[in-house]
Design an enzyme around this catalytic site. Structure first.
Site, PDB file in Angstrom:
ATOM      1  N   HIS A  19       0.916  -1.331  -0.072  1.00 13.67           N
ATOM      2  CA  HIS A  19       0.086  -0.146   0.052  1.00 13.67           C
ATOM      3  C   HIS A  19       0.854   1.023  -0.028  1.00 13.67           C
ATOM      4  CE1 HIS A  19      -3.995   0.566  -0.155  1.00 13.67           C
ATOM      5  NE2 HIS A  19      -4.392   0.848   1.098  1.00 13.67           N
ATOM      6  N   ASN A  66      -7.113   6.560   3.380  1.00 15.50           N
ATOM      7  CA  ASN A  66      -8.506   6.794   2.718  1.00 15.50           C
ATOM      8  C   ASN A  66      -8.945   8.207   2.911  1.00 15.50           C
ATOM      9  OD1 ASN A  66      -8.484   4.065   2.464  1.00 15.50           O
ATOM     10  ND2 ASN A  66      -9.762   3.856   4.354  1.00 15.50           N
ATOM     11  N   ASP A  91      -0.906   1.995  -5.421  1.00 16.05           N
ATOM     12  CA  ASP A  91      -0.880   0.476  -5.845  1.00 16.05           C
ATOM     13  C   ASP A  91      -2.469   0.053  -6.349  1.00 16.05           C
ATOM     14  OD1 ASP A  91      -1.718   1.270  -3.141  1.00 16.05           O
ATOM     15  OD2 ASP A  91      -2.706  -0.616  -3.141  1.00 16.05           O
ATOM     16  N   ASN A 112      -9.599   3.123  -2.186  1.00 12.14           N
ATOM     17  CA  ASN A 112     -10.310   4.228  -1.387  1.00 12.14           C
ATOM     18  C   ASN A 112      -9.532   5.619  -1.120  1.00 12.14           C
ATOM     19  OD1 ASN A 112     -12.593   2.880  -0.500  1.00 12.14           O
ATOM     20  ND2 ASN A 112     -11.339   1.824   0.877  1.00 12.14           N
TER      21      ASN A 112
END
Length: 189
Positions: A19, A66, A91, A112
């Site tokens: 991530h 997010n 990613d 997100n």
């Protein structure tokens, strides 16, 4: 002027995770152009520099993934940067490891962080470099917050370098040229 944003999560525990690919790519661009990402503002860490004649702002949001849009909109508004000059690196599970995809616009595709950026910019028209991390065999959260295997890491290091070049190409040559040059390239072990 360009705003180059790498998405990731802050904290040592997230370093080198799937991530955090966006952070890794921004670090490569920073190193290549001797840009120190050491200032704190816009709910993130940032640094200023140049790619050729273009001023660039490198930004690593510290809002957690997010809520990345909060950081991006603050920096974009402060510098008065057009949405078309905001490059976001992140990613993407829908792309195989060893590949990347450059796009000039598009949906969040289930990501997100991108969803939040689209909400804050009120637009999906901004360039992005999507770095493939492959599909999980396990829980999605555990997968994206996990680290690459040794074999995958060898491939990812090359993809990170190529992703940095794709960002630079967007700044120097435009999105279409970067797409033509980097989309479809696959790096193998």
């Amino acid at each position: 002027m360009y705003l180059v944003v790498g998405l990731g999560n802050i904290g040592k525990e997230y370093k080198k995770t799937r991530h955090n690919i966006g952070f890794d790519v921004v670090d490569i661009v920073a190193e290549k152009y001797n840009i120190e990402i050491n200032r704190q503002k816009f709910k993130g860490s940032y640094g200023e520099g140049r790619i050729g004649n273009e001023k660039i702002i490198l930004l690593k949001p510290s809002t957690y993934m997010n809520l990345s849009g909060e950081s991006v909109i603050e920096a974009a508004n402060f510098y008065k940067i057009d949405k078309e000059n905001i490059i976001v690196i992140y990613d993407d599970m829908s792309i195989d490891i060893g590949k990347l995809r450059v796009r000039g616009k598009g949906s969040a595709g289930g990501h997100n962080g991108i969803k939040n950026i689209i909400q804050h910019l009120n637009s999906d028209i901004f360039p992005r470099v999507r770095v493939g991390i492959g599909q999980p065999d396990e829980n999605v959260v555990n997968y994206v917050l996990g680290k690459f295997s040794k074999d995958q890491r060898e491939v990812i290091e090359k993809v990170l370098a190529m992703s940095a070049k794709a960002c630079i190409s967007i700044v120097e040559d435009g999105v279409t040229e970067a797409m033509n040059k980097y989309n479809g390239v696959k790096i193998e072990v």
